[in-house]
Structure formats: structure tokens, C-alpha cells
Design a protein around this motif. Structure first.
Motif, mmCIF file in Angstrom:
data_model
loop_
_atom_site.group_PDB
_atom_site.id
_atom_site.type_symbol
_atom_site.label_atom_id
_atom_site.label_comp_id
_atom_site.label_asym_id
_atom_site.label_seq_id
_atom_site.Cartn_x
_atom_site.Cartn_y
_atom_site.Cartn_z
ATOM 1 N N PRO A 198 0.817 -1.212 0.000
ATOM 2 C CA PRO A 198 0.000 0.000 0.000
ATOM 3 C C PRO A 198 0.856 1.269 0.000
ATOM 4 N N ILE A 199 0.380 2.289 -0.668
ATOM 5 C CA ILE A 199 1.122 3.545 -0.773
ATOM 6 C C ILE A 199 1.341 4.157 0.607
ATOM 7 N N GLY A 200 0.373 3.988 1.496
ATOM 8 C CA GLY A 200 0.474 4.593 2.826
ATOM 9 C C GLY A 200 1.439 3.891 3.754
ATOM 10 N N LEU A 201 2.034 2.770 3.315
ATOM 11 C CA LEU A 201 2.944 2.014 4.166
ATOM 12 C C LEU A 201 4.348 1.963 3.552
ATOM 13 N N THR A 202 4.859 3.139 3.222
ATOM 14 C CA THR A 202 6.179 3.226 2.599
ATOM 15 C C THR A 202 7.256 3.701 3.569
ATOM 16 N N LYS A 203 6.914 3.850 4.831
ATOM 17 C CA LYS A 203 7.908 4.181 5.848
ATOM 18 C C LYS A 203 8.971 3.074 5.864
ATOM 19 N N PRO A 204 10.255 3.432 6.059
ATOM 20 C CA PRO A 204 11.326 2.413 6.007
ATOM 21 C C PRO A 204 11.062 1.172 6.850
ATOM 22 N N VAL A 205 10.510 1.343 8.058
ATOM 23 C CA VAL A 205 10.285 0.174 8.906
ATOM 24 C C VAL A 205 9.229 -0.742 8.295
ATOM 25 N N PHE A 206 8.223 -0.176 7.631
ATOM 26 C CA PHE A 206 7.218 -1.004 6.966
ATOM 27 C C PHE A 206 7.814 -1.706 5.748
ATOM 28 N N GLU A 207 8.667 -1.000 5.026
ATOM 29 C CA GLU A 207 9.331 -1.619 3.878
ATOM 30 C C GLU A 207 10.154 -2.825 4.326
ATOM 31 N N LYS A 208 10.768 -2.715 5.508
ATOM 32 C CA LYS A 208 11.540 -3.845 6.027
ATOM 33 C C LYS A 208 10.614 -5.003 6.395
ATOM 34 N N VAL A 209 9.461 -4.700 6.976
ATOM 35 C CA VAL A 209 8.500 -5.754 7.303
ATOM 36 C C VAL A 209 8.118 -6.518 6.042
ATOM 37 N N PHE A 210 7.792 -5.797 4.979
ATOM 38 C CA PHE A 210 7.415 -6.458 3.730
ATOM 39 C C PHE A 210 8.564 -7.314 3.194
ATOM 40 N N ARG A 211 9.776 -6.820 3.303
ATOM 41 C CA ARG A 211 10.935 -7.557 2.809
ATOM 42 C C ARG A 211 11.152 -8.843 3.611
ATOM 43 N N VAL A 212 11.035 -8.735 4.935
ATOM 44 C CA VAL A 212 11.236 -9.896 5.804
ATOM 45 C C VAL A 212 10.105 -10.907 5.640
ATOM 46 N N ALA A 213 8.892 -10.402 5.413
ATOM 47 C CA ALA A 213 7.707 -11.269 5.368
ATOM 48 C C ALA A 213 7.440 -11.863 4.006
ATOM 49 N N GLU A 214 8.156 -11.438 2.980
ATOM 50 C CA GLU A 214 7.879 -11.935 1.636
ATOM 51 C C GLU A 214 8.307 -13.402 1.523
ATOM 52 N N VAL A 215 7.402 -14.222 1.081
ATOM 53 C CA VAL A 215 7.640 -15.664 1.028
ATOM 54 C C VAL A 215 8.853 -15.999 0.164
ATOM 55 N N CYS A 216 9.051 -15.243 -0.913
ATOM 56 C CA CYS A 216 10.171 -15.547 -1.809
ATOM 57 C C CYS A 216 11.517 -15.268 -1.157
ATOM 58 N N ASN A 217 11.540 -14.562 -0.036
ATOM 59 C CA ASN A 217 12.791 -14.280 0.674
ATOM 60 C C ASN A 217 13.097 -15.305 1.767
ATOM 61 N N LEU A 218 12.230 -16.300 1.936
ATOM 62 C CA LEU A 218 12.477 -17.338 2.927
ATOM 63 C C LEU A 218 13.572 -18.287 2.434
ATOM 64 N N THR A 219 14.347 -18.800 3.358
ATOM 65 C CA THR A 219 15.305 -19.836 2.992
ATOM 66 C C THR A 219 14.542 -21.123 2.680
ATOM 67 N N LYS A 220 15.235 -22.100 2.139
ATOM 68 C CA LYS A 220 14.603 -23.372 1.811
ATOM 69 C C LYS A 220 13.987 -23.999 3.060
ATOM 70 N N GLU A 221 14.730 -23.962 4.180
ATOM 71 C CA GLU A 221 14.232 -24.551 5.428
ATOM 72 C C GLU A 221 13.036 -23.771 5.954
ATOM 73 N N GLU A 222 13.098 -22.434 5.880
ATOM 74 C CA GLU A 222 11.980 -21.609 6.344
ATOM 75 C C GLU A 222 10.747 -21.837 5.480
ATOM 76 N N LYS A 223 10.950 -21.967 4.184
ATOM 77 C CA LYS A 223 9.815 -22.214 3.280
ATOM 78 C C LYS A 223 9.175 -23.565 3.590
ATOM 79 N N MET A 224 9.968 -24.566 3.898
ATOM 80 C CA MET A 224 9.427 -25.875 4.262
ATOM 81 C C MET A 224 8.616 -25.782 5.547
ATOM 82 N N ALA A 225 9.124 -25.017 6.514
ATOM 83 C CA ALA A 225 8.398 -24.846 7.781
ATOM 84 C C ALA A 225 7.088 -24.105 7.551
ATOM 85 N N TRP A 226 7.116 -23.080 6.688
ATOM 86 C CA TRP A 226 5.908 -22.309 6.404
ATOM 87 C C TRP A 226 4.881 -23.167 5.660
ATOM 88 N N ASP A 227 5.343 -23.946 4.683
ATOM 89 C CA ASP A 227 4.444 -24.832 3.951
ATOM 90 C C ASP A 227 3.829 -25.886 4.875
#
Length: 295
Positions: A198-227
Motif C-alpha cells: 500500500p502507498i500509505g505504508l512506505t515508511k522504512p520500517v514497513f518496507e523492512k516488514v514487507f521484505r522480511v515477510a515476503e515468502v520468496c525471501n524465505l530460505t529453503k528450510e523456512e519455506k518448508m516450515a511455512w508450507d
């Protein structure tokens, strides 16, 4: 279906044990938690830094139940914070939160302290809830509990507090977000449903949340745990739906309850066999730890 083929959204769900601890519970991401706490306690407390503590707090006497926190951390000035995420309604959730917070007060004095002056450090608990208390008003989703004088409502002691946030009661749209807390709560509630930032969530800390939470950024082990979490969650939902359908067909009220419960117990047994921890199983099934242990 193979686990790595399980379809899911772009971002992980912060209301899961895996999602919450990945986003908020590591030293690398502690700036995210610091920002959220400072927004939540604005005007009351400023958190300069945080150190994560162990999540398990043993009672002083073995017969007392130990406290197991979602997150527990200490600020630079000695203040302590517990953050609890609760997806499923629990009968004694308020009691549990009070017990957890009180356990941190109790443990501020060492066993051998001879000249302790009762100079307590602040203790706060934040409960992020995916349900509402039964006695809540529809438009009142933020509950800030402090020790006050009943006669005039003034704060009697300001170094202890419980804050509960009922996410189902927060219904603001992106266009209605005004405060920083609005933006945080909107993020909590909608992260796993978003495809675009969302445009209203472009504050740096929110951008970091999106980066950390993006499924494609999970490691193989983390993706297996999430699945694995998603598969267990969907299995539970399907089990519940099937049990309800069968109970309705049979026309047996007692059978309905028993069918749903047996479905949850079956999921719990399968998850235990695959090595899931009790907290995750409880989150997925809604069963108590005692029910899971005996399943």
C-alpha cells in the motif's frame, strides 16, 4: 500435493507463531519491534533498545506453572515487555496474561538478595488478539489497562500495564489510516492478504516488514516450515468442515461437538508425529497444551 507446491500468498501471516517470530523476534529485526512499541506506548514510554530474553520463565516453586512467552524482551532502561499473539479464543486468556506479567515482577528480586529496596522496573504485556473479548464494544478494539485509583480514575502506579488489541474490531480501510498505530494495525490485519504494498505504508520500517515477510525471501528450510504450517492449518480446517457436515447429516448435537473435537485431536496426533512443537499445534488446532499432550 508436495509441500513445496503448496500455493500461498505473497507475504507470511504475522498471526502465526512462525510469522510473528520471523518478523519481530530476531536481533536482526528488533528495530521493527522497537518502532511498533514506541508507536503503541507513545507519550508513556520510549524504547531505546531491546534485548531478547528466553521465552520460558520457570516458577520459583515446582508446583507452580511456568510461563512460556511468545516474545519477552528487556529495554535499555531495564523495562520488560511481553508480546503475546493469540489467534484462537481462550477461556482464561486475560488470566494467563496477568500471570505472565506478574511472573516478571516476581523475578526481579534475586533469591539471595538481602537489601533489595523494591525498586521495580516497568513491566508491560501486549496482547495481539485475532478475536474479541466477549464484553467488548464493537468500536473499542484497543484496551490499555493500568493500575488506577477507583475514586478518581488517576493512575496509581504507571510501571505496570496490560494492552490488548482486538484485531477483528479494527476495520479501517487504507484510505482511513490516520495515525502510525492505524498503519501498524492495518499491516497486522492485512499483511497475509496483500499482493501489493500500500502507498500509505512506505515508511522504512514497513518496507523492512514487507521484505522480511515476503515468502520468496524465505530460505529453503523456512519455506518448508511455512508450507508445513499451511498444510496443517488447511488439514485442520478441512477436518472441522467435514466433522460439521457429518454431524449435521446425522442430526446429533452431541455428535457434532465430538466429531469436531476428534478431528482436531487427529490433526494434533499427526502434527506431533511430524515433530511440531506444542505451541504451533495449539495455534493450528485450538486445543489446549494438555489436550495435545494426551492426544
Amino acid at each position: 500435493m508436495e509441500m513445496h507446491q503448496i500455493p500461498c500468498g505473497r507475504f507470511i501471516d504475522p498471526f502465526t507463531d512462525f510469522g510473528f517470530k520471523r518478523i519481530f523476534g530476531t536481533d536482526a529485526n528488533k528495530d521493527i519491534l522497537i518502532d511498533f512499541l514506541n508507536v503503541l506506548f507513545e507519550g508513556e514510554r520510549q524504547v531505546r533498545d531491546l534485548t531478547f530474553n528466553q521465552n520460558e520463565n520457570n516458577a520459583q516453586l515446582s508446583r507452580f506453572r511456568k510461563a512460556i512467552f511468545d516474545l519477552c524482551c528487556t529495554g535499555a532502561d531495564g523495562e520488560q515487555f511481553i508480546v503475546e499473539v493469540q489467534r484462537v479464543r481462550q477461556e482464561y486468556f486475560r488470566d494467563r496474561c496477568l500471570y505472565y506479567a506478574a511472573s516478571l515482577i516476581r523475578d526481579q528480586v534475586g533469591a539471595g538478595a538481602a537489601h533489595w529496596k523494591y525498586d521495580l522496573k516497568p513491566v508491560y504485556l501486549v496482547g495481539l488478539m485475532d478475536f474479541c473479548f466477549e464484553d467488548s464494544d464493537n468500536d473499542h478494539y484497543l484496551h490499555e489497562i493500568r493500575l488506577i485509583k477507583k475514586s478518581d480514575g488517576r493512575v496509581f502506579y504507571n510501571n505496570f500495564g496490560l494492552t490488548f488489541i482486538e484485531m477483528p474490531g479494527f476495520n479501517k480501510t487504507e484510505a482511513e489510516l490516520v495515525t502510525e498505530l492505524d498503519r501498524w494495525l492495518y499491516l497486522f490485519k492485512n499483511l497475509s492478504k496483500l499482493n501489493d504494498i500500500p502507498i500509505g505504508l512506505t515508511k522504512p520500517v514497513f518496507e523492512k516488514v514487507f521484505r522480511v515477510a515476503e515468502v520468496c525471501n524465505l530460505t529453503k528450510e523456512e519455506k518448508m516450515a511455512w508450507d508445513a504450517y499451511l498444510k496443517a492449518k488447511w488439514d485442520n480446517e478441512n477436518s472441522d468442515a467435514y466433522a460439521r457436515e457429518q454431524a449435521i447429516k446425522e442430526g446429533m448435537k452431541e455428535g457434532k461437538v465430538e466429531g469436531i473435537k476428534e478431528g482436531k485431536l487427529s490433526i494434533a496426533r499427526n502434527m506431533k508425529a511430524k515433530g511440531f512443537d506444542i505451541e504451533t499445534i495449539s495455534e493450528v488446532t485450538g486445543l489446549t497444551p494438555a489436550e495435545i499432550l494426551t492426544a
